[in-house]
Design an enzyme around this catalytic site. Structure first.
Site, PDB file in Angstrom:
ATOM      1  N   CYS A  12       0.769  -1.064   0.087  1.00 34.16           N
ATOM      2  CA  CYS A  12       0.007   0.071   0.126  1.00 34.16           C
ATOM      3  C   CYS A  12       0.980   1.318   0.101  1.00 34.16           C
ATOM      4  O   CYS A  12       1.541   1.502   0.852  1.00 34.16           O
ATOM      5  CB  CYS A  12      -1.006   0.106   1.313  1.00 34.16           C
ATOM      6  SG  CYS A  12      -1.920   1.406   1.520  1.00 34.16           S
ATOM      7  N   CYS A  31       0.176   3.641   2.824  1.00 42.14           N
ATOM      8  CA  CYS A  31       0.652   3.208   4.117  1.00 42.14           C
ATOM      9  C   CYS A  31       2.229   3.327   4.193  1.00 42.14           C
ATOM     10  O   CYS A  31       2.656   3.772   5.297  1.00 42.14           O
ATOM     11  CB  CYS A  31       0.338   1.391   4.193  1.00 42.14           C
ATOM     12  SG  CYS A  31      -1.273   1.199   4.280  1.00 42.14           S
TER      13      CYS A  31
END
Length: 108
Positions: free
Chosen positions: A30, A33
């Protein structure tokens, strides 16, 4: 930050007990993230009253479903085994936004 092992909701609640805990849901793939991850140690240090647990979304997919966490990165807070707040969506989070979330938490 400690990583939460694969578990279900009851296992999570048993693990955190009555501690003030913030769960950080993310995944290695991600990009949003990876954007927030470098500032997490500083956020953790500045909020030492909380235990921070990293939750790998892919490892704990069933837990994410149980907790209605469908976007990452996301954050959930617990105290005394009760959810006290959540910052859950699929948008990129900034350090300021995460700090604002933590500062908004109500004591259970």
């Amino acid at each position: 930050m400690q990583t939460l092992p694969k578990t279900d909701k009851q296992g999570l609640l048993d693990l955190i007990g009555d501690k003030k805990t913030i769960l950080f849901f993310s995944a290695d793939w991600c990009p949003d993230c990876r954007f927030i991850k470098p500032v997490m140690p500083q956020i953790e240090t500045e909020n030492a009253e909380y235990t921070f647990l990293a939750v790998d979304r892919d490892e704990n997919l069933d837990l994410c479903v149980e907790l209605d966490v469908f976007g990452i990165p996301s954050f959930m807070a617990f105290e005394n085994g009760v959810e006290t707040g959540r910052f859950v969506n699929k948008d990129r989070k900034t350090k300021v936004e995460v700090e604002k979330f933590i500062n908004s938490l109500v004591v259970a």
